[in-house]
Design an enzyme around this catalytic site. Structure first.
Site, PDB file in Angstrom:
ATOM      1  NE  ARG A  90      -4.138  -1.645   0.487  1.00  0.00           N
ATOM      2  CZ  ARG A  90      -5.387  -1.209   0.571  1.00  0.00           C
ATOM      3  NH1 ARG A  90      -5.651   0.078   0.410  1.00  0.00           N
ATOM      4  NH2 ARG A  90      -6.364  -2.049   0.798  1.00  0.00           N
ATOM      5  CG  LEU A  92       3.499   3.513   4.201  1.00  0.00           C
ATOM      6  CD1 LEU A  92       4.979   3.329   4.501  1.00  0.00           C
ATOM      7  CD2 LEU A  92       2.658   3.260   5.445  1.00  0.00           C
ATOM      8  CG  HIS A 108      11.074  -1.778  -6.006  1.00  0.00           C
ATOM      9  ND1 HIS A 108       9.694  -1.903  -5.992  1.00  0.00           N
ATOM     10  CD2 HIS A 108      11.436  -1.657  -7.303  1.00  0.00           C
ATOM     11  CE1 HIS A 108       9.253  -1.849  -7.237  1.00  0.00           C
ATOM     12  NE2 HIS A 108      10.281  -1.693  -8.050  1.00  0.00           N
ATOM     13  CB  ALA A 172      19.514 -10.917  -5.035  1.00  0.00           C
TER      14      ALA A 172
HETATM   15  C1  GAR Z   1       9.380  -8.706  -2.723  1.00  0.00           C
HETATM   16  O1  GAR Z   1       9.861  -9.103  -3.992  1.00  0.00           O
HETATM   17  C2  GAR Z   1       9.546  -7.212  -2.526  1.00  0.00           C
HETATM   18  O2  GAR Z   1      10.735  -6.713  -3.087  1.00  0.00           O
HETATM   19  C3  GAR Z   1       8.338  -6.689  -3.268  1.00  0.00           C
HETATM   20  O3  GAR Z   1       7.298  -7.563  -2.903  1.00  0.00           O
HETATM   21  C4  GAR Z   1       7.857  -8.851  -2.655  1.00  0.00           C
HETATM   22  C5  GAR Z   1       7.404  -9.285  -1.283  1.00  0.00           C
HETATM   23  O4  GAR Z   1       7.776 -10.609  -1.041  1.00  0.00           O
HETATM   24  N1  GAR Z   1       8.059  -5.324  -2.919  1.00  0.00           N
HETATM   25  C6  GAR Z   1       7.632  -4.409  -3.784  1.00  0.00           C
HETATM   26  O5  GAR Z   1       7.378  -4.657  -4.946  1.00  0.00           O
HETATM   27  C7  GAR Z   1       7.479  -2.999  -3.213  1.00  0.00           C
HETATM   28  N2  GAR Z   1       7.294  -2.061  -4.254  1.00  0.00           N
HETATM   29  P1  GAR Z   1       7.793 -11.173   0.435  1.00  0.00           P
HETATM   30  O6  GAR Z   1       6.421 -10.848   1.039  1.00  0.00           O
HETATM   31  O7  GAR Z   1       7.980 -12.647   0.284  1.00  0.00           O
HETATM   32  O8  GAR Z   1       8.921 -10.514   1.177  1.00  0.00           O
END
Ligand code: GAR
Length: 215
Positions: A90, A92, A108, A172
């Protein structure tokens, strides 16, 4: 020495949260997770917090402002000194971003500033880039923007689909996020002019070619 108290915001699976939990299981790691907050009560990451014995809450998201106020109160209550977004999907509220300025970080799945927003891995495949990766950065109000702390790069392979590329980037991420939180906790990050200097970090070595220079 007291460990840095970290609050983590999630929306789903929580594998990056798990990487932080695993890192903090080592008593020599300089940070501990004190509270996990999800905007989604069904997030699998909440069960990870539960298993690790970490305080956790699902907070409703009736509006950005209401969620921000509730999350802010819960984080302060738990004495959080740093807030790490880990798959928090979301936007913020600006008030929250301002209140936690320079104490709020995000991971990200792209080499920012390329491919902010949703489906970063699909964006990377669509653009035909040969090298992809992930970024940890301080959060500013524009989506996936702010001073970059650390990045990791992986090759995009010819037969990749979104899932295989996302898996490689995620592996990574699981190494990069605990490293970035450690650097923060060690007091080694200095922000100036929207750039982050890291005290006492050896220069990275090597070049990632794709295709391999043996081609
Ligand atoms: C991860 O790849 C993170 O980098 C991405 O969501 C995924 C969450 O995975 N975040 C974004 O895209 C933020 N813009 P997780 O819940 O297994 O950590």
């Amino acid at each position: 020495m007291a460990r840095l108290r970290v609050g983590v915001l999630i929306s789903g699976r929580g594998s990056n949260l798990q990487a932080l939990i695993d890192a903090a299981a080592d008593p020599r790691y300089p940070a501990e997770i004190v509270h996990v907050i999800s905007n989604n009560a069904a997030a699998a990451g909440l069960a990870r917090a539960e298993r690790a014995g970490i305080a956790h809450s699902a907070l409703p998201h009736p509006s950005r402002a209401a969620f921000a106020a509730a999350a802010d109160a819960a984080l302060r209550q738990s004495g959080a000194e740093l807030v790490a977004l880990a798959g928090f999907m979301r936007i913020l509220d600006d008030s929250f971003v301002a209140a936690w300025r320079d104490r709020l970080i995000n991971i990200h799945p792209s080499l920012l500033p390329a491919f902010p927003g949703l489906h970063a891995q699909r964006q990377a495949l669509g653009a035909g880039v040969k090298i992809a990766g992930c970024t940890v950065h301080f959060v500013r109000s524009a989506v996936d923007s702010g001073p970059i702390i650390a990045q990791a790069a992986v090759p995009v392979l010819v037969d990749d689909d979104v899932e295989s590329l996302a898996r490689r980037i995620l592996a990574a991420e699981h190494r990069l996020y605990p490293m970035a939180v450690r650097l923060y906790a060690e007091g080694r990050l200095r922000i100036s002019d929207d750039r982050v200097a890291i005290l006492g970090a050896p220069a990275a070595a090597g070049v990632l070619f794709n295709p391999s220079p043996a081609c």
